[in-house]
Design a protein around this motif. Structure first.
Motif, PDB file in Angstrom:
ATOM      1  N   TYR A  50     -85.487 -43.309  11.421  1.00 29.00           N
ATOM      2  CA  TYR A  50     -84.261 -42.617  11.827  1.00 29.00           C
ATOM      3  C   TYR A  50     -84.481 -41.989  13.186  1.00 29.00           C
ATOM      4  CZ  TYR A  50     -80.129 -39.738  11.927  1.00 29.00           C
ATOM      5  OH  TYR A  50     -78.928 -39.189  12.302  1.00 29.00           O
ATOM      6  N   PRO A  51     -83.534 -42.107  14.130  1.00 25.67           N
ATOM      7  CA  PRO A  51     -82.217 -42.750  14.005  1.00 25.67           C
ATOM      8  C   PRO A  51     -82.241 -44.272  14.162  1.00 25.67           C
ATOM      9  CG  PRO A  51     -82.438 -41.752  16.158  1.00 25.67           C
ATOM     10  CD  PRO A  51     -83.670 -41.367  15.392  1.00 25.67           C
ATOM     11  N   ALA A  52     -83.450 -44.851  14.379  1.00 25.61           N
ATOM     12  CA  ALA A  52     -83.604 -46.310  14.427  1.00 25.61           C
ATOM     13  C   ALA A  52     -82.830 -46.960  15.565  1.00 25.61           C
ATOM     14  CB  ALA A  52     -83.208 -46.938  13.086  1.00 25.61           C
ATOM     15  N   ASN A  53     -82.749 -46.259  16.685  1.00 21.84           N
ATOM     16  CA  ASN A  53     -82.056 -46.821  17.849  1.00 21.84           C
ATOM     17  C   ASN A  53     -82.921 -46.776  19.107  1.00 21.84           C
ATOM     18  OD1 ASN A  53     -82.133 -44.125  18.464  1.00 21.84           O
ATOM     19  ND2 ASN A  53     -79.912 -43.804  18.450  1.00 21.84           N
ATOM     20  N   GLY A  54     -84.222 -46.559  18.905  1.00 25.39           N
ATOM     21  CA  GLY A  54     -85.117 -46.498  20.047  1.00 25.39           C
ATOM     22  C   GLY A  54     -85.135 -45.154  20.743  1.00 25.39           C
ATOM     23  N   GLY A  55     -84.455 -44.174  20.166  1.00 26.67           N
ATOM     24  CA  GLY A  55     -84.412 -42.845  20.768  1.00 26.67           C
ATOM     25  C   GLY A  55     -84.474 -41.769  19.703  1.00 26.67           C
ATOM     26  N   LEU A  56     -83.887 -40.641  20.013  1.00 28.04           N
ATOM     27  CA  LEU A  56     -83.917 -39.486  19.124  1.00 28.04           C
ATOM     28  C   LEU A  56     -82.494 -39.075  18.749  1.00 28.04           C
ATOM     29  CD1 LEU A  56     -86.535 -37.383  21.131  1.00 28.04           C
ATOM     30  CD2 LEU A  56     -87.006 -38.734  19.098  1.00 28.04           C
ATOM     31  N   ALA A  57     -82.360 -38.482  17.582  1.00 29.96           N
ATOM     32  CA  ALA A  57     -81.084 -37.884  17.178  1.00 29.96           C
ATOM     33  C   ALA A  57     -81.116 -36.401  17.528  1.00 29.96           C
ATOM     34  CB  ALA A  57     -80.868 -38.067  15.686  1.00 29.96           C
ATOM     35  N   VAL A  58     -79.961 -35.798  17.658  1.00 32.04           N
ATOM     36  CA  VAL A  58     -79.872 -34.353  17.910  1.00 32.04           C
ATOM     37  C   VAL A  58     -79.520 -33.671  16.590  1.00 32.04           C
ATOM     38  CG1 VAL A  58     -78.681 -32.523  19.163  1.00 32.04           C
ATOM     39  CG2 VAL A  58     -79.216 -34.691  20.305  1.00 32.04           C
ATOM     40  N   ALA A  59     -80.329 -32.698  16.207  1.00 32.40           N
ATOM     41  CA  ALA A  59     -80.173 -32.068  14.896  1.00 32.40           C
ATOM     42  C   ALA A  59     -78.853 -31.319  14.773  1.00 32.40           C
ATOM     43  CB  ALA A  59     -81.336 -31.113  14.632  1.00 32.40           C
ATOM     44  N   ASP A  60     -78.129 -31.649  13.702  1.00 35.71           N
ATOM     45  CA  ASP A  60     -76.956 -30.899  13.265  1.00 35.71           C
ATOM     46  C   ASP A  60     -76.797 -31.243  11.780  1.00 35.71           C
ATOM     47  OD1 ASP A  60     -75.553 -33.345  12.968  1.00 35.71           O
ATOM     48  OD2 ASP A  60     -74.677 -33.202  14.963  1.00 35.71           O
ATOM     49  N   PRO A  61     -75.865 -30.645  11.073  1.00 35.42           N
ATOM     50  CA  PRO A  61     -75.746 -30.940   9.640  1.00 35.42           C
ATOM     51  C   PRO A  61     -75.605 -32.425   9.319  1.00 35.42           C
ATOM     52  CG  PRO A  61     -74.489 -28.975  10.168  1.00 35.42           C
ATOM     53  CD  PRO A  61     -74.965 -29.532  11.475  1.00 35.42           C
ATOM     54  N   ASP A  62     -74.862 -33.158  10.144  1.00 34.31           N
ATOM     55  CA  ASP A  62     -74.652 -34.588   9.874  1.00 34.31           C
ATOM     56  C   ASP A  62     -75.927 -35.402  10.072  1.00 34.31           C
ATOM     57  OD1 ASP A  62     -72.016 -34.324   9.144  1.00 34.31           O
ATOM     58  OD2 ASP A  62     -71.242 -34.674  11.176  1.00 34.31           O
ATOM     59  N   THR A  63     -76.623 -35.179  11.192  1.00 31.84           N
ATOM     60  CA  THR A  63     -77.825 -35.987  11.457  1.00 31.84           C
ATOM     61  C   THR A  63     -78.952 -35.636  10.482  1.00 31.84           C
ATOM     62  OG1 THR A  63     -78.549 -34.410  13.168  1.00 31.84           O
ATOM     63  CG2 THR A  63     -77.297 -36.352  13.896  1.00 31.84           C
ATOM     64  N   ARG A  64     -79.036 -34.377  10.093  1.00 25.88           N
ATOM     65  CA  ARG A  64     -80.052 -34.022   9.096  1.00 25.88           C
ATOM     66  C   ARG A  64     -79.762 -34.731   7.769  1.00 25.88           C
ATOM     67  NH1 ARG A  64     -80.321 -28.865  11.869  1.00 25.88           N
ATOM     68  NH2 ARG A  64     -78.483 -28.126  10.752  1.00 25.88           N
ATOM     69  N   ARG A  65     -78.494 -34.787   7.392  1.00 32.51           N
ATOM     70  CA  ARG A  65     -78.120 -35.472   6.149  1.00 32.51           C
ATOM     71  C   ARG A  65     -78.426 -36.968   6.249  1.00 32.51           C
ATOM     72  NH1 ARG A  65     -73.936 -38.298   5.451  1.00 32.51           N
ATOM     73  NH2 ARG A  65     -72.817 -37.351   7.228  1.00 32.51           N
ATOM     74  N   GLN A  66     -78.093 -37.577   7.378  1.00 31.43           N
ATOM     75  CA  GLN A  66     -78.348 -39.005   7.571  1.00 31.43           C
ATOM     76  C   GLN A  66     -79.849 -39.303   7.529  1.00 31.43           C
ATOM     77  OE1 GLN A  66     -76.465 -39.822  11.312  1.00 31.43           O
ATOM     78  NE2 GLN A  66     -74.410 -39.309  10.548  1.00 31.43           N
ATOM     79  N   ALA A  67     -80.634 -38.444   8.134  1.00 37.67           N
ATOM     80  CA  ALA A  67     -82.087 -38.643   8.155  1.00 37.67           C
ATOM     81  C   ALA A  67     -82.662 -38.586   6.746  1.00 37.67           C
ATOM     82  CB  ALA A  67     -82.746 -37.596   9.042  1.00 37.67           C
ATOM     83  N   LYS A  68     -82.179 -37.652   5.951  1.00 37.28           N
ATOM     84  CA  LYS A  68     -82.682 -37.535   4.573  1.00 37.28           C
ATOM     85  C   LYS A  68     -82.250 -38.722   3.717  1.00 37.28           C
ATOM     86  CE  LYS A  68     -81.227 -33.230   4.192  1.00 37.28           C
ATOM     87  NZ  LYS A  68     -80.967 -31.895   3.586  1.00 37.28           N
ATOM     88  N   GLU A  69     -81.079 -39.277   4.011  1.00 35.38           N
ATOM     89  CA  GLU A  69     -80.650 -40.489   3.313  1.00 35.38           C
ATOM     90  C   GLU A  69     -81.568 -41.667   3.665  1.00 35.38           C
ATOM     91  OE1 GLU A  69     -76.599 -41.134   4.319  1.00 35.38           O
ATOM     92  OE2 GLU A  69     -75.817 -39.546   3.000  1.00 35.38           O
TER      93      GLU A  69
END
Length: 455
Positions: free
Chosen positions: A121-140
């Protein structure tokens, strides 16, 4: 009352503890340098100001609470993580807990490590920015992690480096979890990866269970200026990961170095971090200017660390004095200059007063003992593994004596699981006939942890 945001950075102070007096012709100067960062998040919008000798308030760089920070979590997903089945489940839960601890605005990614590295995660060659949605997606995404394959830690670190390089962040940090040895790449490949990553991000390493190699993980943490520890029982991973991430989120100033300047004829023999753990950083010197070298210390939050500096100066006669070393805490700036965060002076004064010149500074004496404690534990455990029981008994007995005398109760408790203590004051011990792998590895992993001087 003003509401001060966490983006304010700490105030640094540098304190020098030494006995500056040398006998006529004496050449060796020892000093303990205590660096303390305080007030992160409580300094408000104060301007740059001097607060006394060696103390400077630093404005400027962002804290680990927003775009100024990035973190990559590397999770071992090799086949051995499936035995026992609780290990992989605990690793997923621990990583989820760490993700929950990432503050909004921090860039992050999760990497699955086997004989190759894969961004989960985020599996796009970069980084995600933490917020409620991205934290939830990462845990999924974590729920889909399965174990299988080998272990090639250098590839994990290189992927973390590439991902972190995409972030506009001053604080770059990695968390690495493994349960095994680095068996699917050559030692020189791991060394090359560490050389490539050093200076680009810091990394905490954790070994789960007892099938990993202590010296291997210790070397990774040392090279990347992070911490190392054992989590013998997988059930302890969640609390440990949460604490690690909270500490990482507290870092506010990156790329800090200890700059030592010496006058003509003087030279630095060694520089060691001695608290909160022993780490020899002598070989990491980078030439900064004529007669000055920088020793990297990594990132800082609200914390205090101690360093032992040993300087050899030209011999001189009674009544003479000199500046043996100037100690500066510096942070590089984009224009190539360095901002001085704090400063202290190491002095040498020659005297014919024997009482003055033979007195050992309490801080110097204490940390010399703590460094010896770490060394004799390693030597004792190595001797025990090689079957040299007499040497093992002598070394571990000396360790018990040093731990007792210095009040290092945590290390004393770990030693008591490897030896039967007959008399702590004299270091009289007997090796235990049976020692669990977990107890031996815990002592080895934590042997460099020190206690501060009692005030």
């Amino acid at each position: 009352m003003a509401n001060f945001s966490k983006s304010n950075v700490p105030q640094f102070s540098v304190d020098i503890y030494q006995n500056e007096f040398l006998p006529e012709g004496g050449r060796e100067v020892n000093a303990i340098v205590t660096v303390t960062a305080t007030g992160g998040g409580t300094t408000g919008g104060l301007p740059l100001a001097t607060h006394g000798p060696g103390e400077v308030l630093l404005p400027g760089p962002g804290a680990a609470t927003g775009a100024g920070a990035a973190v990559v979590i590397m999770v071992d997903c090799s086949g051995s993580m499936e035995y026992p089945p609780t290990k992989m489940r605990s690793a997923r839960e621990a990583t989820a807990a760490a993700i929950d601890t990432i503050r909004d605005g921090v860039a992050f990614a999760v990497v699955a490590g086997t004989h190759q590295a894969r961004e989960v995660y985020p599996a796009n060659g970069g980084l995600a920015v933490a917020d409620p949605d991205t934290r939830r997606q990462a845990k999924e995404a974590l729920r889909r992690l399965t174990s299988g394959g080998g272990t090639a830690i250098g590839s994990w670190l290189r992927l973390a480096q590439r991902l972190l390089a995409t972030a506009d962040a001053s604080i770059r940090h990695g968390i690495l979890l493994t349960d095994g040895r680095n068996e699917h790449e050559k030692p020189e490949q791991l060394r090359a990866a560490l050389e490539s990553c050093a200076g680009h991000f810091t990394c905490d390493a954790r070994g789960v269970g007892t099938d990993w190699e202590v010296k291997e993980l210790t070397g990774i943490a040392s090279a990347l200026l992070g911490t190392v520890d054992i989590v013998a029982d997988p059930s302890g991973l969640e609390a440990d990961f949460r604490q690690m991430m909270e500490t990482a989120m507290g870092k506010e100033v990156a790329d800090v170095a200890l700059r030592l300047w010496t006058p003509q004829g003087a030279e630095i023999r060694y520089v060691k971090q001695v608290a909160p753990s022993v780490e020899d950083i002598t070989a990491r010197r980078v030439q900064a200017a004529p007669r000055a070298g920088d020793y990297p210390t990594g990132s800082w939050g609200d914390e205090s660390r101690d360093y032992h500096v040993n300087v050899v100066v030209p011999a001189a006669g009674v009544g003479q004095e000199m500046l043996a070393a100037r100690v500066s805490l510096v942070q590089p700036q984009p224009d190539g200059t360095a901002r001085v965060l704090g400063q202290g002076l190491v002095r040498a004064v020659w005297t014919d007063d024997m009482a003055a010149s033979t007195r050992i500074n309490p801080q110097v004496a204490h940390y010399t003992g703590q460094a010896e404690l770490a060394q004799v534990i390693q030597q004792g455990l190595d001797a025990r593994k090689q079957g040299d029981l007499d040497s093992a008994t002598a070394k571990l007995g000396r360790a018990v004596q040093l731990a007792s005398a210095s009040g290092n109760e945590d290390t004393a408790k770990l030693l008591a699981k490897v030896v039967d203590v007959v008399d702590a004051a004299t270091g009289t011990v007997r090796l235990k006939a049976r020692v669990t792998d977990a107890d031996e590895m815990t002592l080895e992993t934590r042997s460099s942890k020190t206690v501060r001087v009692k005030k």
